[in-house]
Scaffold this motif. Structure first.
Motif, short mmCIF file in Angstrom:
data_model
loop_
_atom_site.label_atom_id
_atom_site.label_comp_id
_atom_site.label_asym_id
_atom_site.label_seq_id
_atom_site.Cartn_x
_atom_site.Cartn_y
_atom_site.Cartn_z
N UNK A 164 0.63 -1.33 0.00
CA UNK A 164 -0.04 -0.22 -0.14
C UNK A 164 0.89 1.16 -0.54
N UNK A 165 1.70 1.32 0.59
CA UNK A 165 2.87 2.82 1.04
C UNK A 165 3.61 2.59 -0.45
N UNK A 166 4.05 1.45 -1.06
CA UNK A 166 4.85 2.03 -2.48
C UNK A 166 3.44 2.34 -3.87
N UNK A 167 1.98 1.99 -3.01
CA UNK A 167 1.46 2.32 -4.28
C UNK A 167 1.21 3.73 -4.64
N UNK A 168 1.71 4.25 -2.85
CA UNK A 168 1.02 5.29 -3.00
C UNK A 168 2.18 6.27 -3.35
N UNK A 169 3.79 6.37 -3.02
CA UNK A 169 4.68 6.93 -2.81
C UNK A 169 4.29 6.97 -5.12
N UNK A 170 4.27 5.85 -5.97
CA UNK A 170 4.04 5.24 -7.07
C UNK A 170 3.28 6.79 -7.68
N UNK A 171 2.32 6.33 -7.23
CA UNK A 171 1.33 7.29 -7.66
C UNK A 171 0.27 9.00 -6.72
N UNK A 172 1.87 9.28 -5.78
CA UNK A 172 1.94 10.04 -5.59
C UNK A 172 0.81 10.81 -4.88
N UNK A 173 -0.01 9.39 -4.45
CA UNK A 173 -1.20 9.94 -2.83
C UNK A 173 -0.68 10.15 -1.74
N UNK A 174 -0.80 11.24 -1.36
CA UNK A 174 -0.19 11.58 -0.08
C UNK A 174 -0.57 11.07 1.52
N UNK A 175 0.16 9.53 1.69
CA UNK A 175 0.13 8.97 2.75
C UNK A 175 0.95 8.83 3.23
N UNK A 176 1.77 9.35 4.49
CA UNK A 176 2.88 8.70 5.20
C UNK A 176 2.52 7.65 5.86
N UNK A 177 4.40 7.12 5.98
CA UNK A 177 4.50 5.38 6.65
C UNK A 177 3.64 5.23 7.71
N UNK A 178 3.34 6.43 8.62
CA UNK A 178 3.58 6.79 10.18
C UNK A 178 1.11 6.41 10.21
N UNK A 179 1.16 6.90 9.22
CA UNK A 179 -0.44 6.49 8.36
C UNK A 179 -0.65 5.32 8.62
N UNK A 180 0.09 4.93 7.46
CA UNK A 180 -0.47 3.19 7.03
C UNK A 180 -0.15 2.37 8.30
N UNK A 181 1.04 2.59 9.01
CA UNK A 181 1.54 1.57 10.88
C UNK A 181 0.70 1.49 11.38
N UNK A 182 -0.58 2.82 11.45
CA UNK A 182 -0.90 3.38 12.72
C UNK A 182 -2.67 2.42 12.39
#
Length: 281
Positions: A164-182
């Motif tokens: 999920x975090x890789x997909x957010x980084x590739x698509x420039x979707x503003x989600x941080x690693x802290x939000x995913x880990x939460x």
């Protein structure tokens, strides 16, 4: 009419007969082609609503479903198509068919892995309010990792969160690693480790994060107006032109630009409010 030539007389008056489906030369009457198969629907629709109601096609393929949406699903059992109650013997038979169908869908270990992983992926995506296109990209990344044997020996939950975090980084979707880990059962350190593994093993490249794309997310958390957001984006553009954004965290740059825009536009927001909204100090 078509612009092709007739092979008999060389005429250009080619007629498509909608009634018979034949292609006829208007000059000599030669039947150039036999009736063609009409691949369109047999019904007519005079509005968009009628067209949507009469269509009989299924849902498109989805990588976020373990069987891509192609499996047969047996619904609730008890009544037939007319709404009448079915006999007890038929009901027991349908229960057995439903049980066998569900077992056959997850018979292989790969199917069981995908069923669990993609179910967890959907839950995290809903909590993060991730668009469906990003969810599909994350599911595709996980499928590639499973096919290449990267998942073996590692936690499914950590690889799902990393996808999920890789997909957010590739698509420039503003989600941080802290939000995913939460919203994941594992900690940030484990997800970051799996994130690096996915980038290395799948040869993925993520673009440089853009601070301008983080502005709307932070602004919505603290209820800032459009004028302030535009001013913050202008500040970030100027900072990028002066080349002072290198090595800075995009979320921190966006929060700083919004704070300056608030001061310039007369909107009262404290540094603490913007820091909590952006997740930076």
């Amino acid at each position: 009419q078509a612009s092709s030539l007739c092979p008999e007389c060389g005429g250009r008056k080619i007629i498509q007969d909608g009634g018979s489906g034949e292609t006829i030369c208007g000059g000599c009457g030669l039947v150039i082609a036999e009736p063609a198969i009409n691949t369109g629907p047999e019904w007519r629709a005079f509005s968009l609503n009628e067209k949507e109601n009469r269509t009989r096609v299924g849902l498109p393929l989805s990588f976020s479903v373990h069987d891509k949406g192609l499996a047969t699903t047996i619904g609730p059992i008890g009544r037939d198509a007319l709404g009448k109650s079915i006999p007890r013997e038929t009901k027991y038979m349908m229960f057995r068919l439903k049980k066998w169908n569900n077992q056959a869908r997850r018979n292989a270990s790969v199917d069981r892995n995908l069923s669990r992983a993609l179910g967890e992926l959907q839950k995290i995506s809903e909590k993060l309010h991730i668009p469906s296109i990003v969810q599909e990209r994350a599911a595709l990344i996980y499928r590639r990792a499973l096919k290449n044997g990267i998942i073996r020996g590692r936690s499914i939950s950590s690889m799902v969160a990393a996808s999920i975090y890789v997909a957010c980084r590739i698509t420039q979707t503003p989600r941080t690693l802290e939000e995913v880990a939460r919203h994941s059962p594992l900690d940030k350190k484990e997800i970051a480790r799996c994130y690096r593994i996915l980038l290395k093993e799948l040869n993925l490249r993520t673009p440089v994060p853009n601070a301008r794309l983080r502005v709307p997310k932070i602004a919505s958390e603290v209820d800032l107006g459009e004028e302030t957001q535009r001013m913050a984006i202008e500040i970030l553009d100027e900072a990028e032109r002066l080349k002072i954004t290198g090595g800075k965290a995009p979320m921190a740059m966006a929060a700083s630009a919004l704070y300056l825009a608030c001061r310039m536009n007369g909107e009262t927001r404290t540094q603490k409010m913007l820091a909590e909204a952006s997740g930076v100090s």
